[in-house]
Design a protein around this motif. Structure first.
Motif, PDB file in Angstrom:
ATOM      1  N   PRO A   1       0.439  -1.302   0.140  1.00 56.02           N
ATOM      2  CA  PRO A   1      -0.290  -0.572  -0.324  1.00 56.02           C
ATOM      3  C   PRO A   1       0.563   0.948   0.355  1.00 56.02           C
TER       4      PRO A   1
ATOM      5  N   LEU B   1      -1.141  -4.453   8.530  1.00 56.54           N
ATOM      6  CA  LEU B   1      -1.750  -4.353   7.277  1.00 56.54           C
ATOM      7  C   LEU B   1      -1.321  -5.351   5.951  1.00 56.54           C
TER       8      LEU B   1
ATOM      9  N   ILE C   1      -2.250   4.598   9.786  1.00 60.01           N
ATOM     10  CA  ILE C   1      -0.853   4.915   9.599  1.00 60.01           C
ATOM     11  C   ILE C   1      -0.519   6.051   9.446  1.00 60.01           C
ATOM     12  N   TYR C   2      -1.406   6.559   8.161  1.00 60.13           N
ATOM     13  CA  TYR C   2      -1.221   7.590   8.030  1.00 60.13           C
ATOM     14  C   TYR C   2      -1.044   8.850   9.089  1.00 60.13           C
TER      15      TYR C   2
ATOM     16  N   SER D   1       1.481  -1.217   9.627  1.00 61.98           N
ATOM     17  CA  SER D   1       1.740  -1.231   8.874  1.00 61.98           C
ATOM     18  C   SER D   1       1.717  -3.060   8.483  1.00 61.98           C
TER      19      SER D   1
ATOM     20  N   VAL E   1       0.314   4.911   1.559  1.00 62.16           N
ATOM     21  CA  VAL E   1       0.839   4.632   2.623  1.00 62.16           C
ATOM     22  C   VAL E   1       1.695   4.364   3.282  1.00 62.16           C
TER      23      VAL E   1
ATOM     24  N   GLY F   1      -5.588  -0.939   1.003  1.00 55.97           N
ATOM     25  CA  GLY F   1      -4.404  -0.426   0.876  1.00 55.97           C
ATOM     26  C   GLY F   1      -5.202   1.053   0.663  1.00 55.97           C
TER      27      GLY F   1
ATOM     28  N   PRO G   1      -5.237   2.175   6.628  1.00 58.49           N
ATOM     29  CA  PRO G   1      -4.886   2.905   6.153  1.00 58.49           C
ATOM     30  C   PRO G   1      -4.588   4.709   7.012  1.00 58.49           C
TER      31      PRO G   1
ATOM     32  N   THR H   1      -5.884   5.054   0.483  1.00 59.38           N
ATOM     33  CA  THR H   1      -5.921   6.088   1.726  1.00 59.38           C
ATOM     34  C   THR H   1      -6.481   7.391   1.188  1.00 59.38           C
TER      35      THR H   1
END
Lengths: 265, 384, 405
Positions: free
Chosen positions: B206, C383, C361-362, C380, B208, C329, C358, C331
């Motif tokens: 992904p 994920l 995580i961001y 992460s 991110v 995934g 996500p 975002t």
């Protein structure tokens, strides 16, 4: 095509009138007038690329599945032009079945292969009996009776092709179209299919396209010889049509004789 | 099975097949839905962008009125301080909008209560606002993006986007192409079958996570190499390099397909003339696959332009017009994410501005994608 | 051409081969660095200062972790005010709470661990002694502990602004909900569109437009879908996506920034991918099967339903799972449509506000305090684990279908 006897028209199982078929703008088949007699095996022969298969597929409107194919003229089945706008091609194919060049059983069980067509066509009777009868008629029952639930793809090539024939007759068509049904098979399997065709001819009208002249001579009652037009446009045309015996012994046209004797093709 | 069936009457007539009809219609509608999505994108982006360009933005001039004015007054005296105004400007006092007709020293001659506002009394000391309309010309040429201060130049955002994409393609194209040549011309089938899936893992991570990677790995690495004072914590170089890694599999996969599509006979002809493997690969196969590789590169640029999370995390927040890759600069996508990340209220300037930037982004990526398809089509014609 | 020329050419060839190999290696090194970097953040030494050390909470020699629920409740009751205890009882009676939940409460309210410093896995492995020294010097009251940021508490606990007790549970649930809705929408529509385009559509202008359009939609940046979702699902259809129209939520407090909006947005995003993948799968079904079916007098739909789809389904499933992997995934579009960044309660249904993995995580990565980077590393890993599970499912599914054919 004045040399083709029109007398049989009234009793023909299926008959084409001025049938022309185009791929886009290319005329693949030109003005074919062919009356197929019931309960006979009619062979269509000719050099490759002369539109034999295209004509055959015109008899149950299979050409429509290919984009850009146009058909003009008429194909009469039981007095109705199957190309009339209000005719349903699905309905046509329920009466005129087809066996293909390469055996193409469904990736389902042997039983399902035979039963499926009948079921979607609304068959309400005893399905086991229909499957049994169809497989017997296709001379396959003894070989597959113990593996009805196995995949149709597990059979040998010749068995697969007979399964496809059983599948076609389970729908109880009037006419069975066979498009080079033995071309992918070995000689022994071919022989069995040819025997089977002779048996089936008592009940069905069969039209077979073959590139094998010996096969045409062996199995068919009547033969239609197609060739390319000699005007440089390479359109397929019906050259000669008559009793197989006559055609293979005393062909009327030079071009037919040349082809049959193997001088070209 | 009765052989007499031929005499039965059979109707071949088309019967209404309601089920078939309903199903076919449903399937068609589903196919059509994608058109609605596109139409929705174009309509919404277009509509809100128009609102953006049609929206008057009020800029504080710091210029006060000197005396109280009544609703009927058309001559108002203003103080000397604040931003100077020009004849023809649109002004605002509290809720009332005025039109500045003429300036006579410290006296402004105005038309009162324009734009459907009512003339009202205003007390001395009230401060004038100046109306600014974002214009397309300013949008594309202005070098400052500060919509709330009346500056609408998209260039800083565009510049950052192009810089990040440029760095990304500088990383991805040579690496991807070399990888593709190796896999297609040198590697054994077994090596290819192991190496390709490994590279494709890169495509499945992904974005991110790539952003996390850029900020916690690539940036510290760059700062160690080039110095803490040279490289800012947020910078376009880090984001660009990481996006380059992200689009690497895209470049290598499509390039390899293009190389594989080159007919074997061409390679054999080259070997037959005594060319080495490298000469065959680089002088014969590579040029023959050129359009496929060009298409891959363009597609990769398009992907890099639209990539969001890496730049949002690593490139920096706040538009900056800089060509230094070690400085922070916000890209178009990064700006959209930052602006919309908070509680964005509808019909605000921010709300409309993300549509205007989004429209530009959409047009850019669409043009790149269509261009790459055009190249692929030409490429096909060569081989058929 | 002389021999020396040929030698020269071969030398050039060998040099470039090395260049090609280095390029390939660079890609693999980048992947390794990416994975290592996540692991590097997800494990390592942490210096923790507790208000009350856990070992002081042992009852009759039974350490805190091994105590049964009743003992845990007693420990909790002994250390917090009666008012607070009553409030917890009111929120959710202790009889209904699991031992794990009570344990978490003790950690949160009694032990009150505070992370005062943390080290990466690399530092932890290479620099153990120096870390111990630093920790002892700078944080004399702290205990040094090797911590896996990905642990059962992390998976179980909701989001929190305290890194010590924060977890990804709400985010994982939010991800699953949105993906579920996206699939529910995009799978049937996508497969139907693919069937239409492959099996029904005559080659005419409108169908060519649809096909071109789908190809181009697949290349639209995901953030554009977010903007579209914001305008359509959140704003224009807010009455429905908030659940107000169905009486499911309170009109005064709810808005369109719900799981439903997010799911539909992601659904739009993956729709072109699902269509294209399904088209490929349908294309791969041999035309001889269709011909056989038509030859038996089957209608188009009978052919599609009985022969084309069953033979294409494994390819369609694989393609769909790949599309889901992409969606899970994503975002940017969800940030744009306004996923709430701070959600502590589990999503209850399509009309709940939500956050996703996500986004979590961001948010954690974007925070300035480095301790949240460790949380981002752990998240992460979760994920990537989720993606791995999905892809493994795709492979198993594909093999199973293949065998049954």
């Amino acid at each position: 095509m004045t040399d083709i006897a029109p007398a049989a028209a009234a009793t023909a199982a299926i008959e084409s009138k001025d049938l022309s078929i185009y791929y886009g703008s290319f005329q693949a088949v030109r003005d074919v007038n062919l009356d197929i007699q019931p309960n006979r095996i009619t062979a269509i022969i000719g050099p490759s690329g002369c539109g034999k298969s295209t004509v055959l597929r015109a008899f149950n409107r299979m050409n429509e599945l290919i984009p850009n194919v146009n058909t003009t003229g008429e194909v009469l089945f039981r007095g109705q032009n199957i190309y009339k706008s209000d005719v349903d091609p699905v309905e046509v194919r329920r009466h005129i079945g087809m066996v293909f060049q390469k055996p193409n059983p469904f990736p389902k069980s042997v039983y399902e292969n035979v039963a499926w067509g009948a079921r979607i066509n609304g068959f309400k009777g005893n399905m086991d009996e229909l499957v049994h009868n169809s497989l017997t008629a296709a001379a396959l029952w003894d070989e597959v009776k113990d593996k009805l639930d196995q995949s149709g793809l597990s059979l040998s090539g010749g068995q697969q092709q007979r399964l496809c024939i059983a599948r076609a007759i389970a729908v109880r068509p009037d006419i069975i179209l066979m498009d080079e049904p033995c071309s992918a098979l070995d000689p022994i399997a071919t022989l069995r299919i040819e025997e089977l065709m002779r048996d089936l001819a008592t009940e069905y009208t069969i039209i077979i396209v073959t590139h094998n002249m010996q096969q045409a001579a062996r199995v068919s009652d009547r033969t239609a010889f197609f060739s390319l037009s000699d005007d440089g446009k390479r359109a397929g045309m019906l050259m000669e049509y008559g009793d197989t015996k006559t055609m293979f012994t005393r062909p009327e046209k030079k071009i037919t004789e040349d082809y049959i004797t193997g001088r070209f093709g | 099975m009765a052989p007499t069936r031929t005499s039965d009457h059979v109707s071949l007539k088309r019967k209404p097949r309601l089920r078939e009809l309903v199903i076919q219609s449903l399937l068609f509608v589903c196919g059509l839905l994608s058109i609605f999505v596109t139409a929705g994108i174009i309509y919404e982006l277009g509509k809100e962008s128009l609102l953006f360009f049609g929206r008057t933005q009020w800029q504080l001039t710091n210029k006060p009125i000197v005396a109280d004015i009544a609703p009927a007054d058309t001559r108002i005296e203003v103080g000397p301080i604040g931003t100077p105004l020009r004849e023809g400007d649109t002004l605002r006092l509290d809720q009332e909008v005025l039109h500045l007709i003429a300036i006579e020293d410290s006296i402004y001659v105005v038309e009162r209560g324009v734009q459907d506002t009512a003339p009202a009394s205003h007390a001395a000391g009230a401060v004038l606002h100046k109306g600014v309309d974002p214009s397309l010309a300013e949008f594309f040429t202005g070098t400052t993006w500060a919509p709330h201060a009346g500056q609408f130049g998209v260039l800083p955002l565009l510049n950052a986007t192009l810089m990040v994409s440029g760095i990304a393609i500088l990383v991805a194209l040579p690496l991807g192409l070399a990888t593709a040549i190796y896999l297609s011309e040198y590697a054994s089938p077994r090596a290819r079958n192991t190496l390709k899936p490994i590279l494709e893992i890169l495509a499945g991570v992904p974005t991110v996570v790539y952003g996390y990677f850029a900020l916690t790995f690539m940036t510290p690495l760059l700062r160690t190499i080039f110095g803490q004072n040279v490289v800012q914590i947020y910078n376009t170089a880090s984001a660009g390099i990481v996006i380059g890694i992200l689009i690497l599999p895209l470049v290598s996969t499509i390039s390899e397909d293009a190389l594989n599509a080159v007919p074997r006979s061409l390679r054999e002809a080259a070997y037959g003339l005594g060319a080495t493997r490298l000469e065959t690969a680089v002088r014969i196969v590579l040029p023959a696959a050129f359009s496929g590789i060009a298409a891959a590169a363009i597609l990769a640029i398009s992907r890099a332009v639209g990539e969001t999370m890496v730049v949002a995390l690593a490139a920096g927040a706040g538009p900056a017009f800089t060509f230094n890759p070690f400085q922070a600069a916000e890209t178009m996508t990064g700006h959209i994410v930052r602006i919309s990340g908070g509680d964005l209220s509808y019909d605000s300037l921010d709300y409309n501005s993300i549509f205007a930037i989004g429209l530009m982004l959409f047009v850019m990526t669409l043009a790149l994608n269509i261009f790459s398809q055009y190249i692929v089509r030409r490429f096909r014609e060569v081989y058929e | 051409m002389s021999a020396s020329n040929l030698q020269q050419r071969h030398r050039t060839g060998r040099v470039w081969l090395v260049v090609f190999q280095v390029a390939l290696l660079t890609g693999i090194v980048a992947l390794t660095a990416l994975l290592f970097n996540i692991l590097n953040g997800s494990f390592g030494y942490v210096a923790i200062e507790d208000t009350i050390a856990p070992q002081d909470l042992a009852v009759n020699g039974v350490p805190l972790e091994e105590q049964d629920k009743d003992t845990l409740i007693q420990v909790l009751q002994a250390h917090i005010s009666a008012g607070l205890f009553a409030r917890y009882e009111f929120d959710k009676p202790f009889a209904e709470r699991s031992a794990g939940e009570v344990y978490d409460l003790i950690l949160e309210r009694v032990v009150e661990p505070k992370f005062v410093a943390q080290w990466s896995l690399y530092e932890t492995l290479t620099n153990r002694d120096a870390i111990r020294q630093t920790a002892a010097q700078d944080f004399p009251n702290a205990r040094l502990e090797f911590r896996s940021w990905l642990n059962s508490h992390f998976l179980r606990a909701p989001q929190s602004s305290y890194p010590e007790i924060a977890g990804v549970r709400t985010a994982v649930l939010g991800s699953l909900w949105t993906i579920g809705i996206a699939v529910l929408f995009a799978f049937p529509v996508g497969v139907a569109a693919a069937v239409y385009l492959q099996e029904y559509a005559p080659d005419n202008l409108i169908n060519r437009i649809i096909q071109t359009n789908i190809t181009n939609l697949a290349g639209v940046p995901s953030i554009i879908y977010g903007i579209l979702g914001l305008a359509i699902f959140v704003r224009a259809l807010g009455h429905f996506t908030s659940g107000v129209a169905f009486g499911a939520s309170d009109p005064t407090t709810s808005n369109g920034r719900t799981i439903l909006s997010a799911g539909l947005t992601l659904g739009m995003l993956v729709l072109p991918l699902i269509i294209i993948n399904a088209q490929e799968a349908i294309k791969a079904v041999p035309s001889s099967l269709r011909q056989a079916s038509f030859g038996l007098g089957a209608t188009r739909w009978e052919t599609v339903w009985h022969h084309v789809l069953p033979n294409a389904i494994s390819g369609i499933m694989t393609g769909t799972i790949l599309a889901i992997s992409r969606a899970i995934g994503e975002t940017a579009p969800l940030v744009v449509i306004g996923a709430s960044t701070f959600i502590q309660v589990d999503p209850e249904g399509p009309f709940s506000n939500f956050t996703t993995l996500p986004i979590q995580i961001y948010q954690w990565t974007a925070r300035p305090q480095s301790v949240f980077r460790n949380l981002a590393g752990g998240a992460s890993l979760v994920l990537l684990g989720l993606l791995l599970t999905l892809n493994a499912t795709a492979i198993i599914l594909r093999n199973r279908y293949r065998r049954s054919l």
